[in-house]
Design a protein around this motif. Structure first.
Motif, PDB file in Angstrom:
ATOM      1  N   VAL A  71      73.344   6.434  19.786  1.00 31.76           N
ATOM      2  CA  VAL A  71      72.585   5.327  19.872  1.00 31.76           C
ATOM      3  C   VAL A  71      72.136   4.585  18.646  1.00 31.76           C
ATOM      4  CG1 VAL A  71      70.777   4.411  21.067  1.00 31.76           C
ATOM      5  CG2 VAL A  71      71.926   5.989  22.223  1.00 31.76           C
ATOM      6  N   LEU A  72      71.549   5.345  17.707  1.00 28.30           N
ATOM      7  CA  LEU A  72      71.156   4.680  16.466  1.00 28.30           C
ATOM      8  C   LEU A  72      72.338   3.963  15.569  1.00 28.30           C
ATOM      9  CD1 LEU A  72      68.480   7.358  15.381  1.00 28.30           C
ATOM     10  CD2 LEU A  72      68.048   4.897  16.244  1.00 28.30           C
ATOM     11  N   GLN A  73      73.708   4.757  15.644  1.00 26.40           N
ATOM     12  CA  GLN A  73      74.637   4.224  15.039  1.00 26.40           C
ATOM     13  C   GLN A  73      75.114   2.814  15.848  1.00 26.40           C
ATOM     14  OE1 GLN A  73      77.149   7.725  15.121  1.00 26.40           O
ATOM     15  NE2 GLN A  73      76.611   8.472  13.133  1.00 26.40           N
ATOM     16  N   SER A  74      75.172   2.964  17.179  1.00 28.35           N
ATOM     17  CA  SER A  74      75.690   1.624  17.780  1.00 28.35           C
ATOM     18  C   SER A  74      74.591   0.624  17.492  1.00 28.35           C
ATOM     19  CB  SER A  74      75.636   1.935  19.354  1.00 28.35           C
ATOM     20  OG  SER A  74      76.506   3.078  19.969  1.00 28.35           O
ATOM     21  N   GLU A  75      73.425   0.941  17.556  1.00 26.68           N
ATOM     22  CA  GLU A  75      72.268  -0.120  17.309  1.00 26.68           C
ATOM     23  C   GLU A  75      72.466  -0.791  15.671  1.00 26.68           C
ATOM     24  OE1 GLU A  75      68.943  -2.724  18.394  1.00 26.68           O
ATOM     25  OE2 GLU A  75      70.442  -1.496  19.264  1.00 26.68           O
ATOM     26  N   GLN A  76      72.511   0.150  14.913  1.00 26.93           N
ATOM     27  CA  GLN A  76      72.870  -0.508  13.349  1.00 26.93           C
ATOM     28  C   GLN A  76      74.259  -1.240  13.317  1.00 26.93           C
ATOM     29  OE1 GLN A  76      74.063   2.610  10.593  1.00 26.93           O
ATOM     30  NE2 GLN A  76      73.564   1.256   8.828  1.00 26.93           N
ATOM     31  N   MET A  77      75.250  -0.981  14.132  1.00 26.23           N
ATOM     32  CA  MET A  77      76.517  -1.719  14.021  1.00 26.23           C
ATOM     33  C   MET A  77      76.237  -3.069  14.857  1.00 26.23           C
ATOM     34  SD  MET A  77      79.213   1.044  15.131  1.00 26.23           S
ATOM     35  CE  MET A  77      80.686  -0.110  15.413  1.00 26.23           C
ATOM     36  N   GLU A 110      74.098  -5.574  12.193  1.00 27.99           N
ATOM     37  CA  GLU A 110      74.805  -5.989  11.312  1.00 27.99           C
ATOM     38  C   GLU A 110      75.885  -6.983  11.812  1.00 27.99           C
ATOM     39  OE1 GLU A 110      77.102  -2.475  10.149  1.00 27.99           O
ATOM     40  OE2 GLU A 110      75.557  -1.725   8.868  1.00 27.99           O
ATOM     41  N   ALA A 111      76.301  -7.041  12.982  1.00 31.99           N
ATOM     42  CA  ALA A 111      77.065  -8.063  13.687  1.00 31.99           C
ATOM     43  C   ALA A 111      76.039  -9.313  13.952  1.00 31.99           C
ATOM     44  CB  ALA A 111      77.715  -7.550  14.851  1.00 31.99           C
ATOM     45  N   ARG A 112      74.903  -9.119  14.159  1.00 36.06           N
ATOM     46  CA  ARG A 112      74.013 -10.193  14.563  1.00 36.06           C
ATOM     47  C   ARG A 112      73.610 -10.746  13.376  1.00 36.06           C
ATOM     48  NH1 ARG A 112      71.542 -10.695  19.525  1.00 36.06           N
ATOM     49  NH2 ARG A 112      70.584 -12.804  18.702  1.00 36.06           N
ATOM     50  N   LEU A 113      73.380 -10.103  12.171  1.00 42.51           N
ATOM     51  CA  LEU A 113      73.117 -10.549  11.098  1.00 42.51           C
ATOM     52  C   LEU A 113      73.936 -11.410  10.451  1.00 42.51           C
ATOM     53  CD1 LEU A 113      71.108  -7.544   9.495  1.00 42.51           C
ATOM     54  CD2 LEU A 113      69.981  -9.765  10.164  1.00 42.51           C
ATOM     55  N   ARG A 114      75.315 -11.061  10.557  1.00 45.76           N
ATOM     56  CA  ARG A 114      76.438 -11.771   9.966  1.00 45.76           C
ATOM     57  C   ARG A 114      76.456 -13.251  10.730  1.00 45.76           C
ATOM     58  NH1 ARG A 114      78.953  -6.661   9.869  1.00 45.76           N
ATOM     59  NH2 ARG A 114      80.041  -7.135  12.027  1.00 45.76           N
ATOM     60  N   ASP A 115      76.320 -13.115  12.228  1.00 42.85           N
ATOM     61  CA  ASP A 115      76.412 -14.497  12.853  1.00 42.85           C
ATOM     62  C   ASP A 115      75.502 -15.322  12.545  1.00 42.85           C
ATOM     63  OD1 ASP A 115      78.673 -13.175  14.234  1.00 42.85           O
ATOM     64  OD2 ASP A 115      77.257 -12.438  16.123  1.00 42.85           O
ATOM     65  N   ASN A 116      74.057 -14.741  12.401  1.00 42.01           N
ATOM     66  CA  ASN A 116      72.857 -15.693  12.015  1.00 42.01           C
ATOM     67  C   ASN A 116      72.926 -16.164  10.704  1.00 42.01           C
ATOM     68  OD1 ASN A 116      71.477 -14.904  14.176  1.00 42.01           O
ATOM     69  ND2 ASN A 116      70.340 -13.279  13.288  1.00 42.01           N
ATOM     70  N   ASP A 117      73.665 -15.600   9.544  1.00 44.03           N
ATOM     71  CA  ASP A 117      73.921 -16.091   8.400  1.00 44.03           C
ATOM     72  C   ASP A 117      74.992 -17.324   8.445  1.00 44.03           C
ATOM     73  OD1 ASP A 117      72.333 -14.272   7.135  1.00 44.03           O
ATOM     74  OD2 ASP A 117      73.900 -12.982   6.617  1.00 44.03           O
ATOM     75  N   ARG A 118      75.959 -16.846   9.280  1.00 37.84           N
ATOM     76  CA  ARG A 118      76.857 -18.129   9.532  1.00 37.84           C
ATOM     77  C   ARG A 118      76.407 -19.355  10.206  1.00 37.84           C
ATOM     78  NH1 ARG A 118      79.705 -15.562  12.646  1.00 37.84           N
ATOM     79  NH2 ARG A 118      80.857 -14.207  11.130  1.00 37.84           N
ATOM     80  N   ASN A 119      75.284 -19.272  11.311  1.00 38.78           N
ATOM     81  CA  ASN A 119      74.749 -20.342  11.861  1.00 38.78           C
ATOM     82  C   ASN A 119      73.767 -20.917  10.797  1.00 38.78           C
ATOM     83  OD1 ASN A 119      75.727 -19.677  14.224  1.00 38.78           O
ATOM     84  ND2 ASN A 119      74.331 -18.264  14.958  1.00 38.78           N
ATOM     85  N   VAL A 120      73.014 -20.392  10.061  1.00 41.02           N
ATOM     86  CA  VAL A 120      72.229 -20.983   8.927  1.00 41.02           C
ATOM     87  C   VAL A 120      73.025 -21.843   8.186  1.00 41.02           C
ATOM     88  CG1 VAL A 120      70.601 -20.662   7.275  1.00 41.02           C
ATOM     89  CG2 VAL A 120      70.368 -19.275   9.078  1.00 41.02           C
ATOM     90  N   LYS A 121      74.201 -21.450   7.549  1.00 39.97           N
ATOM     91  CA  LYS A 121      75.084 -21.854   6.680  1.00 39.97           C
ATOM     92  C   LYS A 121      75.575 -23.104   7.550  1.00 39.97           C
ATOM     93  CE  LYS A 121      76.603 -18.126   3.971  1.00 39.97           C
ATOM     94  NZ  LYS A 121      77.764 -17.431   3.344  1.00 39.97           N
ATOM     95  N   LEU A 122      75.784 -23.248   8.690  1.00 33.81           N
ATOM     96  CA  LEU A 122      76.394 -24.434   9.404  1.00 33.81           C
ATOM     97  C   LEU A 122      75.534 -25.438   9.411  1.00 33.81           C
ATOM     98  CD1 LEU A 122      78.600 -22.515  12.106  1.00 33.81           C
ATOM     99  CD2 LEU A 122      79.398 -23.912  10.169  1.00 33.81           C
ATOM    100  N   GLU A 123      73.926 -24.791   9.900  1.00 28.19           N
ATOM    101  CA  GLU A 123      73.055 -26.055  10.141  1.00 28.19           C
ATOM    102  C   GLU A 123      72.597 -26.744   8.880  1.00 28.19           C
ATOM    103  OE1 GLU A 123      70.048 -24.803  12.621  1.00 28.19           O
ATOM    104  OE2 GLU A 123      71.643 -23.883  14.199  1.00 28.19           O
ATOM    105  N   VAL A 124      72.551 -25.819   7.803  1.00 21.15           N
ATOM    106  CA  VAL A 124      72.200 -26.485   6.312  1.00 21.15           C
ATOM    107  C   VAL A 124      73.276 -27.485   6.087  1.00 21.15           C
ATOM    108  CG1 VAL A 124      71.919 -26.239   4.062  1.00 21.15           C
ATOM    109  CG2 VAL A 124      70.952 -24.653   5.653  1.00 21.15           C
TER     110      VAL A 124
END
Length: 554
Positions: A86-92, A95-109
């Motif tokens: 469960v902890l490994q799945s939560e980490q993965m 990580e995917a959510r953080l990558r998506d958030n970084d991509r959204n921040v770049k697009l909105e800037v």
């Protein structure tokens, strides 16, 4: 008085002791002692705290009250593995959510910069329009200036909105902190834990290890694997039927397990094995304890056994009362003992009702019963309710249309009932269609009838009890008939005489006595009868055949 033994590289064992997890009395490990498994150290009380946050009490008292059995140890290890998964799945996931958030921040800037550029272009266009409109009236010029001001205010509001979104995404730093904490939890704390994780990843899973151990034990010993159905024991290899366990064990010795056993194991089925006699096949050593035998074949014959306990269901079969090999409880019938084994080895639990099972397939079948919808399929001719559409069609074909539906498997003949087919097999093909009971002198013409006789007369399986008295019955229909003795209802009256009956079937059989309908015929002397009970009495008194499965018609 309990005996504490120490096994090399495993730690202390207490026998007998109370398992604090399942409350059974058996051989246990100590919750507070350190044990070695797969190259790593484990303390079970600490594992409970790490996995579930449970602090078990009174662990500093008597050793016989601070134990955990092998079955519960396996379940605790499974829980630890599941927590790690469960902890490994939560980490993965994070990580995917953080990558998506970084991509959204770049697009909105980037979008904000584009909006600023559009605002500047709009202001320049407005200025050009003002220069070109000097010839217009003062009123028109004022209106255009107001439009430009409104456009600039709108662009400013848009920029402020994007800045708020950027701040919101910056707050996702909290998610990054959570990600770092999960990373620390997942990171092995010591080289021993790293070694354990690697070995667990490379090791065989529990089921494969249990199967491997079982094959080794059966091939190297005289234990007796078997199947069972109701009260009968069947040879694991050729399916011969026995009621006496001694005969089963003697017969099984005629088979070579090294050639047959592994290929005879049913997929995902836990083998049932009689350990009355163990002994070593590889040498003359006499051994009557399974743990001693395991130590013997690993030390003396260099056989490999994995660190798995309870690889199969262990029984010591006797002709009369049966004793549980785990707790010593005594049971009169094998079915009762088999149900009891769930208390020791049941690991599959129904989330709906809490019922426990030995195998996952049994749990799946049980779960279907929760989703089952009762349905009746009434016959349009007589109104009888059938359990399924197939049963209703079969009822119409055999009872009302008189179509033969039971085929002979030796020729093309077809019959209305199994009893008629059995008579055909005797007369036309010379089959011996008699099944004697091995526990009494009764003989039957169908195997199914013999099994029912065994359950009813020898096993005393009376599961249907009257709510108004202590009487119990084998069939629910017999209980329903019995209830009429309490209510006094006799609603079925004969139109030819004054007799009345509590059941419609009893009335129908009685009515035949007023007509020439003698549909029940003796297969041995061709005498005919109007009622099935008369035929049964005739077979019992004249031909020594009991509980005959009678047929209607000739």
């Amino acid at each position: 008085m309990s005996n504490i033994t120490v096994k090399r590289s495993k730690g202390p064992l207490v026998d007998p002791a109370l398992c604090r997890c399942c409350h059974s009395i058996k051989k246990c490990r100590l919750l507070t002692s350190e044990y070695e498994f797969m190259g790593a150290k484990e303390v079970y009380s600490d594992m409970f705290m790490d996995i579930f946050g449970l602090l078990l009490s009174h662990l500093d008292g008597d050793n016989t009250e601070c134990g955990i059995c092998a079955t519960c140890v396996c379940r605790l290890r499974e829980a630890a593995d599941f927590r790690k998964q469960v902890l490994q799945s939560e980490q993965m996931f994070l990580e995917a959510r953080l990558r998506d958030n970084d991509r959204n921040v770049k697009l909105e800037v980037k979008t904000e910069a584009a909006c600023d550029s559009d605002a500047r272009d709009a202001a320049d266009d407005a200025a050009d329009r003002n220069d070109d409109s000097e010839m217009d009236s003062q009123m028109d010029e004022t209106t255009k200036v107001e439009d430009v001001n409104n456009a600039q205010k709108s662009m400013k509001s848009t920029r402020n909105g994007h800045k708020l979104k950027v701040k919101e995404h910056l707050r996702t730093g909290k998610m990054q902190n959570l990600h770092r904490r999960l990373g620390k939890m997942l990171k092995p704390e010591s080289p021993a834990e790293k070694s354990q994780a690697k070995k667990q990843a490379d090791a065989l899973d529990q089921n494969r290890m249990a199967l491997s151990n079982t094959v080794t034990i059966v091939n190297c010993s005289y234990v007796c694997p078997f199947h069972n159905r109701i009260s009968f024991y069947y040879c694991f290899y050729c399916k011969d039927q026995f009621t006496n366990p001694s005969e089963l064990r003697d017969h099984t010795l005629s088979h070579d397990p090294t050639e047959l056993f592994e290929n005879s194991i049913e997929n995902k089925k836990i083998p049932k094995i009689d350990i009355t006699r163990i002994d070593c096949r590889l040498c003359p050593e006499r051994i009557d304890d399974l743990d001693t035998f395991k130590n013997h074949i690993t030390a003396q014959h260099q056989k490999v056994l994995y660190p798995v306990a309870n690889e199969f269901l262990k029984f010591k079969l006797t002709l009369n009362n049966l004793t549980c090999t785990e707790c010593g409880a005594v049971f009169p019938y094998f079915d009762s003992l088999k149900k009891h084994m769930v208390d020791h080895f049941g690991t599959y639990t129904c989330d709906v009702c809490g019922a426990c099972f030995l195998e996952h397939a049994s749990l799946r079948t049980h779960i279907k019963s929760h989703n089952k919808v009762d349905a009746n399929f009434p016959c349009e001719i007589c109104g009888k309710n059938l359990k399924s559409k197939y049963s209703m069609g079969l009822h119409v074909a055999t009872v009302h249309e008189k179509k033969p539906t039971v085929n002979c498997y030796k020729c093309d003949a077809a019959f209305l009932s199994y009893a008629l087919r059995n008579r055909h097999l005797i007369e036309a093909h010379g089959d011996k269609r008699t099944f004697p009971c091995k526990l009494c002198d009764k003989v039957y013409n169908r195997r199914k009838t013999l099994i029912e006789h065994h359950r009813r007369n020898h096993l005393k399986v009376f599961n249907h009890q009257c709510e108004l008295c202590d009487q119990r019955f084998y069939l629910p229909s017999r209980l329903k008939e019995h209830m009429a003795t309490h209510t006094g209802e006799r609603n079925f009256r004969c139109e030819f005489c004054d007799k009345s009956y509590p059941r419609l079937q009893s009335l129908q059989e009685h009515v035949r006595s007023h007509s020439s309908d003698r549909r029940y015929k003796c297969d041995m002397c061709n005498t005919t009868f109007a009622q099935s009970g008369s035929l049964k009495s005739h077979m019992k008194n004249h031909h020594n055949v009991f509980d005959l499965d009678v047929s209607e018609g000739f």
